[in-house]
Scaffold this motif. Sequence first.
Motif, PDB file in Angstrom:
ATOM      1  N   ARG A   1      11.729  -5.662   0.258  1.00 42.29           N
ATOM      2  CA  ARG A   1      10.843  -4.502   0.246  1.00 42.29           C
ATOM      3  C   ARG A   1      11.500  -3.316  -0.480  1.00 42.29           C
ATOM      4  NH1 ARG A   1       9.503  -6.513   5.412  1.00 42.29           N
ATOM      5  NH2 ARG A   1      11.087  -5.210   6.402  1.00 42.29           N
TER       6      ARG A   1
ATOM      7  N   SER B   1       9.727  -1.438  -3.639  1.00 46.12           N
ATOM      8  CA  SER B   1       9.537   0.016  -3.662  1.00 46.12           C
ATOM      9  C   SER B   1      10.184   0.634  -4.892  1.00 46.12           C
ATOM     10  CB  SER B   1      10.117   0.635  -2.391  1.00 46.12           C
ATOM     11  OG  SER B   1       9.442   0.139  -1.246  1.00 46.12           O
TER      12      SER B   1
ATOM     13  N   ALA C   1      12.330   2.093   2.821  1.00 46.33           N
ATOM     14  CA  ALA C   1      12.665   0.671   2.670  1.00 46.33           C
ATOM     15  C   ALA C   1      14.170   0.456   2.700  1.00 46.33           C
ATOM     16  CB  ALA C   1      12.087   0.152   1.355  1.00 46.33           C
TER      17      ALA C   1
END
Length: 391
Positions: free
Chosen positions: A184, A188, A143
């Motif tokens: 994102r 994560s 990510a």
Amino acid sequence: MNRETSFSSSDTLVVVDRSTRRRNIIIAAVVGIAVLLAAFLIFGRGGDEKAAGAAGAGPGGGQVPTVTVVVPGRTQVARAIAATGSLAARVDMPVGVAGEGGMVASVLVQPGQWVGAGQTLAVIDRAVQARQTQQLAAQVQVARADAALAQNEFERSESLVGRGFVSKADLDRKRAARDAATARVRVSEASLAESRARMGRLDIRSPAAGLVLERNVEPGQVVSPGSGALFRVARGGEMELKAQLSEADLVTLKVGAPASVTPVGSAQSYAGSVWQISPVVNMQNRQGVARIALPYNETLRPGGFASVSIVAGSQEAPVLPESAIQSDDKGNFVYVVSKANRAERRPVKTGTVTPAGIAVVEGLSGNEMVVLRAGGFLNPGDRVRPQRQKN
């Protein structure tokens, strides 16, 4: 020669006769004196005994007993409340499984061991959770790489907008792609932190410093949040006695009152103080609980039984030795001597036992003459001759 012998014999007889007469006179005089002395002693003692009997005789002609009495006055004595109860940890902390559980890999402490706040007590196997954490850590790296690429593309597009090579609509799409990639990354990272927290909860830790009281888990055992308490820890090692007191005694108590606790089977007492008084009373036995804080001592074991004496203020009361207080089926009583020198039974209520004697909280003002001894041989109304106790 015959005449001289006759003269000597006659003279000897005269001398012997005179000596015998003198000795008889002396003996008669001694005997007479002895008789007079014996008569004087006999008749003189009889007179004294008659005089003494007349002085000590009661109205019925009997002897009046002499009894030792004392006027106790009033003394400041501590009011003590006696009770019994069970010992327990003042703050008993059950420690169980906080996470999803699993198989116990190792147990690191034993009962009776001191532990610190946050110290690991047992470890649960985490092989699966470790792999999941590694996977999430790799996803964070992916990510972050996507976010860096999106940021570079946005910056290049932004520099070309002024030249007309990239439209504003394309620039807006690049900006949105960059923001999504950054989000994102945060997702994560949050998933990785959650996985690490879950794995950390596989370590069973002590919530505070204290003494381990119980251990209910062994290596290889599978545990879960429903397994109950695996350990019990007494915070700070502090103990307490939960004393059962009557409703009337609870009213007189205050937080901070000193107390002396004696465990069953022990001659040693431990100083403590009341730290909490029950706000409710049991409706069945009309009793409440006074909790007495005690410092740690290895002889004070939770679950044990002990007696306690709680100081609940002080009061002025007469103090008498144990010999002065009698008891029968009607209760405790003493004998007091009236102004007419008669024995009177006086019911009393006893209180605190002090080194000087037993406090009498009801029945005496302290100004009475109380019979110290021989009360068991008296009856109400008996005439007595009081004699003050010598200091």
